[in-house]
Design an enzyme around this catalytic site. Structure first.
Site, PDB file in Angstrom:
ATOM      1  N   ASP A  96      -2.600  -1.034  10.484  1.00 33.03           N
ATOM      2  CA  ASP A  96      -2.718  -1.031   9.025  1.00 33.03           C
ATOM      3  C   ASP A  96      -3.488  -2.234   8.482  1.00 33.03           C
ATOM      4  O   ASP A  96      -3.855  -2.249   7.307  1.00 33.03           O
ATOM      5  CB  ASP A  96      -1.325  -1.024   8.376  1.00 33.03           C
ATOM      6  N   LYS A 122       0.855  -1.193   0.000  1.00 37.78           N
ATOM      7  CA  LYS A 122       0.000   0.000   0.000  1.00 37.78           C
ATOM      8  C   LYS A 122       0.885   1.234   0.000  1.00 37.78           C
ATOM      9  O   LYS A 122       2.074   1.190   0.368  1.00 37.78           O
ATOM     10  CB  LYS A 122      -0.933   0.019   1.216  1.00 37.78           C
TER      11      LYS A 122
END
Length: 306
Positions: free
Chosen positions: A137, A11
């Site tokens: 996350d 990401k």
């Protein structure tokens, strides 16, 4: 089904405003994050033994109980009441200490894989709760499109289409030096600068809302990262190269998470040679062990089953 292979994407944080420190020691943030097409590959074969094992092609990665893959597997078994076990094989491409969420992605991919093999006993909400327990996350990797994160990252909403349209299928260059940056260190350093190191929450929301509401503002205008101030201060090689790329190629360069990965959007008008030229500049600045890859943002829900 007794075996499954899934992609485990990296990401990047396109927008990361750290707005304060919480009583529990975590930090509150407002962030726009997107998975990318580049990542690891995780294969799991179910076993009747009830044990979990992990093999990885990267010898530097620990494969014992400290690894998030095995921690996620055990968390899933406890939550789902699943009696099975599994042999995991991880092909590692996402570098460590990069700000790309590699370990978090591996953990959430593990939850998704086991949930599929077990007949999907857990719904999305239950998986999100499990993921949040594993790491801030982790929940974002349950999605395959740009997201807005708030709180410590557990409060998630899809980015409105007015924003997604400017990000859809955008190509990006990712580049990381041989060194990584410890995320806890970066947040501690930022806290030491408080309150001056944080962005006022209202300002963060105003800045994000303005970009979303104005389709004329390109993706490059979204880029912001509070943690650049502390990471760039200590690791001078980062701002030196970022400024060089801005001056030589007129690129808008961002940093993902606490670093050390930086990134830039590939201009729509880029020539076939531009990527090679930029890679050469990056490698000359940071050395032959530099990580460099071109990939694209994941802007729509897609299957991750290989």
């Amino acid at each position: 089904m007794t075996a499954l292979t899934l992609t485990s994407p990296a990401k990047i944080n396109l927008f990361l405003a750290v707005v304060g420190r919480r009583a529990d020691g975590f930090h509150d943030l407002v962030s726009v994050v997107s998975p990318v097409a580049f990542g690891d590959t995780l294969t799991v074969e179910s076993t009747a033994s009830g044990d979990f094992t992990l093999e990885c092609d990267d010898a530097s990665l620990v494969v014992d109980e400290r690894n998030l893959v095995l921690r996620a597997a055990r968390a899933f078994r406890e939550a789902a009441g699943w009696p099975g076990g599994g042999r995991f094989r991880l092909t590692k491409r996402i570098p460590q200490g990069a700000g790309l969420g590699g370990g978090s992605s591996n953990a959430t991919t593990t939850l998704m894989a086991l949930n599929t093999l077990a007949g999907r006993p857990l719904g999305m909400d239950a998986l999100a709760v499990l993921a949040a327990r594993l790491g801030s996350d982790c929940p974002l990797f349950l999605h395959s499109a740009p997201l807005i994160l708030r709180g410590r990252g557990e409060r998630i909403e899809l980015l409105p289409e007015t924003g997604v349209a400017r990000l859809r299928n955008r190509r990006v260059w990712l580049f990381k030096p041989a060194f990584g940056i410890d995320t806890p260190w970066a947040f501690r350093r930022l806290a030491a600068l408080a309150p001056g190191g944080y962005l006022v929450p209202a300002k963060a929301e105003e800045r994000l809302a303005e970009w979303i509401a104005r389709p004329d503002r390109p993706a490059e205008k979204l880029l912001f990262n509070t943690l650049e101030s502390v990471s760039f201060e200590k690791y001078i090689a980062l701002p030196v190269l970022v400024n060089q790329l801005r001056e030589m190629f007129d690129l808008v360069v961002g940093m993902s998470g606490s670093g050390s990965t930086c990134f830039a959007f590939v201009p729509d008008s880029a020539s076939a040679n531009l990527g090679r030229e930029i890679r050469d500049v990056v490698m000359d600045a940071w050395g032959p062990e530099t990580f460099f890859v071109e990939t694209s943002l994941a802007s729509d829900p897609v299957s991750r089953i290989v």
